[in-house]
Each structure stands twice: as structure tokens, then as C-alpha cells.
Design an enzyme around this catalytic site. Structure first.
Site, short mmCIF file in Angstrom:
data_model
loop_
_atom_site.label_atom_id
_atom_site.label_comp_id
_atom_site.label_asym_id
_atom_site.label_seq_id
_atom_site.Cartn_x
_atom_site.Cartn_y
_atom_site.Cartn_z
N TYR A 141 0.82 -1.22 0.00
CA TYR A 141 0.00 0.00 0.00
C TYR A 141 0.85 1.27 0.00
CZ TYR A 141 -4.17 -2.83 1.03
OH TYR A 141 -5.19 -3.75 0.99
N ASP A 224 -3.65 -17.89 1.29
CA ASP A 224 -4.83 -18.52 0.70
C ASP A 224 -5.40 -19.58 1.65
OD1 ASP A 224 -2.35 -19.63 0.16
OD2 ASP A 224 -2.91 -20.53 -1.75
N ASP A 248 -5.51 -6.58 5.71
CA ASP A 248 -6.71 -5.83 5.33
C ASP A 248 -7.84 -6.81 5.01
OD1 ASP A 248 -8.39 -3.83 4.50
OD2 ASP A 248 -7.22 -3.23 2.74
N ASP A 252 -11.11 -8.30 7.73
CA ASP A 252 -12.53 -8.14 7.39
C ASP A 252 -13.22 -9.50 7.40
OD1 ASP A 252 -12.55 -5.41 7.08
OD2 ASP A 252 -13.58 -5.49 5.13
#
Ligand code: NAD
Length: 359
Positions: A141, A224, A248, A252
Site C-alpha cells: 500500500y 490462501d 486488510d 474483514d
């Protein structure tokens, strides 16, 4: 001496939910000896509207001077067409990087009273208590170079750089191991070491760090697989540590295991435990201004602020137990409502927590 708390309500439901956390902090000031001074600033779309930037200079200055920051949320339809450099989210990223808030702590904790709110079977999630530690100021990021360029062929190409230095990996690793020492003493480091060299280094550094924490059991998992394990058998995790982008996404995912994003707090800390505290959800523009939002994630973020930046673990525990008590009373905002419970508004939920603390 009073500690300084900067309130940044932001956009959408931000002002409504922060107002409830302020009521909670006010009752702690009057009844429980909390010594803080609260001031308010503009961030996100509200900052852009008032000062032409999502992180106005005055806000950044106040944030630097504060001991802790309590933020609502930023963003909304109104600002979606703006150039990326002045979108509301830039305000958040600017605060995180400007204040060196490199450690993001996101608990995914299932209140037993809300076991039915999860989309997963109760036996898979009951008793769930995971802490995701996400590196917040590095990785893809922020890595340079980045951009969109035009190749000789005339085709456009987007590119970003995924980069972590050893020192960045070590400092987030320490946060994770230290958190694990206060919990169930397990750290799972998530990477993609089979494909990305940057995470090959990540794995190597984490393995080295583990020698300093012999009581903590370290495991490694590819991202994964971690995404799959989080829904297959989430209770295998205690502390999960990972980089910015993987964190991130996984945080969530973990938050939804609990059924409502409206319940989950977060903390972003610097090396000295100065922090920015905010609910894990966004600005929920669909319900903004309607007194419908669940304020508990913000109130629980204030509890994390009491714990990590204000040195009041005692009051953090009081707030957390007050939240549990209002759930026991059957009070529910719309997002966590189930039949037989009492549906309440944002302000009624905030007041219920205040009432418990005022007893
Ligand atoms: P969101 O979290 O705002 O909303 C997702 C869904 O959850 C919506 O249906 C919303 O009504 C509901 N919801 C969220 N918080 C709730 C609460 N406290 N109580 C009850 N229901 C709640 O995510 P989104 O819709 O993807 O994004 C909306 C805006 O928020 C966008 O502009 C996005 O960029 C921004 N955003 C900001 C942050 C932040 O400030 N940290 C984080 C994520 C998204």
C-alpha cells in the site's frame, strides 16, 4: 496531568457513533476519575468540504499533539468522484503514516449473546477470540515505485511495489508475540512465501524472532490457506500476524465470523502506544443520519484506547463489561437484532451503556 484525546467523527455514521463513545468517556470522567481533555477535528470528506483536504493541516497538528485519537469513519457517495489524492480515505492513510501507526490490532471476538448473528454454525464460532495484528504503514500500500504508466506499445500498465525491510517485520512481530504472551501464547504468521520473496524474508524474520519468545508457539500459513481456515476452523487461531494487504482482507473476513461488523473495535499503535482507535466498519452511508447505527464498535474502540494509550485497563474492563451487560438486557441495534430482543437506536444503545457505568 490530563491526557489529550482528539475526536475525529468523520463522515456518514461517524458523528452519531462517536457521540455515543463521548457520552461513555464523559461518565468515566465524572464517576471514575478519568482525566482526559477532549477536542474535535475534521477528517475525511468533512475535512475536504471544510478545508479542501481530507487531512487538514490543523487536524494533523492536533493529532500529533494528542495522546490518543478516536475516529468514527470516513467516506461516502458524495466524495467518490474526487481525485484519489483528496478522497476521504487519504485522510486515514495520512494519519496512519504521518503518526507512524504501524501496528493495527483487530480483535474478532464473539459475544456469546450474539452467537446466532454469525452466518457460520454456532459450534464453529462459539467462544471465538482472535486477534489480528496487521502491519499498517508498509507493504504494497505504500511501496514505491507505484503508478500507471504507458508502455512503448501504447498499452497502459498499473504497478505497485511490495516491500518490507527486516526492521519493519521485526517491530510488528514483537507486537504480535507480546500480545500472544497476554493471551493463549500462539502466533500464526501469514505470508505467501512460496511465491513472494518479500514474504520469504517475512517468514525468516518471524522464525528468528520466535527464539526471543520461547513460551509462544509460532506457526506459518500461506494466505490462501489462512482465508480458508478462518471459515473452516477459526478457533485454531489466537494471534494472527501479517502484512498490510493480507491483513486488510483477513481482518474483514475474521470480523464477519462474529456476525456484525458493528461490534468490532480496532487500534492502530505507534512504538510508544500512542494510538488511533476506530470501529472496524466504514461510514455506512446507507444508514447515516438515521440513528440506526450500532455504536458498540466505537464504544469498544474507546475501551481499547483506555487500555493501550490512557493506561486505564481498569476502565477498559468496565466498559467491556457494560457492553456485555446491555447485550444481556436484550438490547440490540438493527444489525444484531434477532426475534425476542428489544430493538434500540444508536443513541439509546449509547445511553444504555452509560446507564450501566453510572450505577
Ligand atoms: P461499511 O462498513 O460502511 O458498510 C457495510 C455494511 O455494514 C452497510 O450495509 C452498513 O450499513 C453496515 N454497517 C457498517 N457499520 C455499521 C454499524 N455500526 N451499525 C450497523 N450497520 C453497519 O462499508 P462500505 O459500505 O463498503 O463502505 C462505505 C463507505 O465507508 C465507503 O466510502 C468506504 O470507503 C468507507 N470505509 C471507511 C472505512 C474507515 O473509515 N475506516 C472503512 C471501510 C470503508
Amino acid at each position: 496531568m490530563s491526557k489529550k484525546v482528539l475526536l475525529l467523527p468523520g463522515d456518514g455514521i461517524g458523528p452519531e457513533i462517536v457521540a455515543q463513545a463521548v457520552k461513555v468517556l464523559d461518565v468515566l470522567k465524572s464517576n471514575h476519575g478519568l482525566d482526559i481533555e477532549m477536542t474535535e477535528g475534521l477528517v475525511g470528506g468533512a475535512g475536504y468540504d471544510a478545508a479542501g483536504h481530507p487531512l487538514p493541516e490543523a487536524t494533523m497538528q492536533a493529532a500529533k499533539e494528542a495522546d490518543a485519537i478516536l475516529l468514527g469513519a470516513v467516506g461516502g457517495y458524495k466524495w467518490e468522484a474526487l481525485d484519489i489524492s483528496v478522497r476521504p480515505e487519504k485522510g486515514l492513510l495520512g494519519l496512519r503514516s504521518g503518526l507512524q501507526l504501524f501496528a493495527n490490532l483487530r480483535p474478532a471476538f464473539l459475544y456469546p449473546q450474539l452467537a446466532d448473528a454469525s452466518t457460520l454454525k454456532p459450534e464453529v464460532v462459539s467462544g471465538l477470540d482472535i486477534l489480528i495484528v496487521r502491519e499498517l504503514t508498509g507493504g504494497i500500500y505504500f511501496g514505491q515505485p507505484r503508478g500507471i504508466r504507458t508502455l512503448d506499445s501504447g498499452e497502459r500498465q498499473g504497478y505497485n511495489t511490495y516491500v518490507y525491510s527486516e526492521s519493519e517485520i521485526k517491530r510488528i512481530g514483537h507486537v504480535a508475540f507480546q500480545a500472544a504472551m497476554k493471551r493463549n501464547k500462539k502466533v500464526c504468521s501469514v505470508d505467501k512465501a512460496n511465491v513472494l520473496e518479500v514474504t520469504e524474508l517475512w517468514r525468516e524474520v518471524m522464525t528468528g524472532l520466535a527464539k526471543e519468545y520461547p513460551e509462544v508457539e509460532l506457526s506459518h500459513m500461506y494466505v490462501d490457506n489462512a482465508a480458508m481456515q478462518l471459515v473452516r476452523n477459526p478457533k485454531q487461531f489466537d494471534v494472527v500476524v501479517t502484512g498490510n494487504m493480507f491483513g486488510d482482507i483477513l481482518s474483514d473476513e475474521a470480523s464477519m465470523l462474529t456476525g456484525s461488523i458493528g461490534m468490532l473495535p480496532s487500534a492502530s499503535l505507534d512504538a510508544n502506544n500512542k494510538g488511533m482507535y476506530e470501529p472496524s466498519h466504514g461510514s455506512a452511508p446507507d444508514i447515516a443520519g438515521k440513528n440506526l447505527a450500532n455504536p458498540l464498535a466505537t464504544i469498544l474502540s474507546a475501551a481499547m484506547m483506555l487500555r493501550y494509550s490512557l493506561g486505564r485497563e481498569d476502565l477498559a474492563l468496565k466498559v467491556e463489561s457494560a457492553v456485555s451487560e446491555v447485550l444481556d438486557q436484550g438490547l440490540r441495534t438493527g444489525d444484531i437484532y434477532s426475534e425476542g430482543m428489544t430493538k434500540v437506536s444508536t443513541s439509546e444503545m449509547g445511553q444504555a451503556v452509560v446507564n450501566v457505568l453510572a450505577k
